[in-house]
Design a protein around this motif. Structure first.
Motif, mmCIF file in Angstrom:
data_model
loop_
_atom_site.group_PDB
_atom_site.id
_atom_site.type_symbol
_atom_site.label_atom_id
_atom_site.label_comp_id
_atom_site.label_asym_id
_atom_site.label_seq_id
_atom_site.Cartn_x
_atom_site.Cartn_y
_atom_site.Cartn_z
ATOM 1 N N HIS A 87 -0.547 4.945 1.145
ATOM 2 C CA HIS A 87 -2.003 5.061 0.975
ATOM 3 C C HIS A 87 -2.709 4.467 2.184
ATOM 4 C CE1 HIS A 87 -1.437 6.402 -3.144
ATOM 5 N NE2 HIS A 87 -0.601 5.388 -3.325
ATOM 6 N N HIS A 88 -3.241 5.345 2.989
ATOM 7 C CA HIS A 88 -3.796 4.944 4.281
ATOM 8 C C HIS A 88 -5.022 4.045 4.141
ATOM 9 C CE1 HIS A 88 -4.385 5.209 8.559
ATOM 10 N NE2 HIS A 88 -5.544 5.791 8.445
ATOM 11 N N LEU A 89 -5.784 4.215 3.088
ATOM 12 C CA LEU A 89 -7.037 3.484 2.932
ATOM 13 C C LEU A 89 -6.821 1.972 2.950
ATOM 14 C CD1 LEU A 89 -10.089 3.486 2.427
ATOM 15 C CD2 LEU A 89 -9.590 3.627 -0.032
ATOM 16 N N PHE A 135 0.809 -1.221 0.000
ATOM 17 C CA PHE A 135 0.000 0.000 0.000
ATOM 18 C C PHE A 135 0.847 1.279 0.000
ATOM 19 C CE2 PHE A 135 -2.861 -2.892 2.627
ATOM 20 C CZ PHE A 135 -3.579 -3.318 1.524
#
Length: 203
Positions: free
Chosen positions: A21-23, A18
């Protein structure tokens, strides 16, 4: 500095996947929390709650008793992993103890829980020991070594976790950054209810 090697490995794998990208991290955390809610439902059915009562218990766990701080920080996945394996161990124990195969699964799930979630899993052997001895110590099969087998399955994962912790502390204590340290335990009987609440419901 905490000894949660399995979580660190999984978290590093997510970082490679990821990046910043925190999501992605949050989706993993929400999936863990949803899985924990499923185990709450299964445990409710196992302790003979009616179907809809078990559904309500799972929904209360999923929404009403959520610690939003835990679900708001991606690195708090360690608690998510810990609780999933804690509840999976509890579910497996309630469904199959004192059968040997079931106790083996409890042992493995508990050990993975310690390595993935840290020492919060200590509430599991504490609670299940009291439950098992209070319910089954007078049963006829307890005389045949069942109690010893059950207690070994509950407490040996914690012992193995402690041994691996000591090894990790020994070999990292000389590192200039991030040496592994022993967790601080507040060994006060009055803290046990809070530990149970934080480990199971708060997370």
């Amino acid at each position: 500095e905490h000894f949660i090697p399995l979580f660190n490995i999984l978290y590093f794998a997510q970082y490679k996947l990821f990046g910043a990208h925190h999501l992605g991290y949050m989706l993993v955390l929400y999936l863990l929390h949803a899985l924990a809610a499923v185990f709450v439902y299964r445990i409710g059915r196992q302790i003979q709650l009616p179907y809809w009562s078990s559904i309500v218990a799972a929904l209360l766990f999923a929404f009403s008793s959520v610690s939003w701080e835990v679900l708001g920080w991606s690195f708090e996945q360690q608690f998510g992993f810990g609780v999933v394996f804690l509840l999976a161990s509890l579910d497996t124990f309630l469904r199959g103890a004192p059968r040997k195969r079931s106790l083996l699964y409890v042992f493995l799930l508990s050990l993975v829980g310690y390595w993935a979630g840290g020492p919060i899993g200590i509430v599991l052997p504490m609670a299940l020991t009291a439950y098992w001895l209070g319910r089954d110590v007078n049963e006829r099969d307890a005389i045949k070594g069942t109690v010893v087998r059950v207690l070994a399955a509950l407490w040996s994962p914690l012992l193995l976790y402690y041994v691996t912790l000591r090894i990790a502390v020994r070999y990292t204590s000389g590192l200039p950054v991030n040496p592994i340290v022993y967790p601080e335990f507040h060994l006060n009987v009055l803290d046990i209810p809070g530990m149970l609440d934080f480990s199971i419901f708060g997370t």
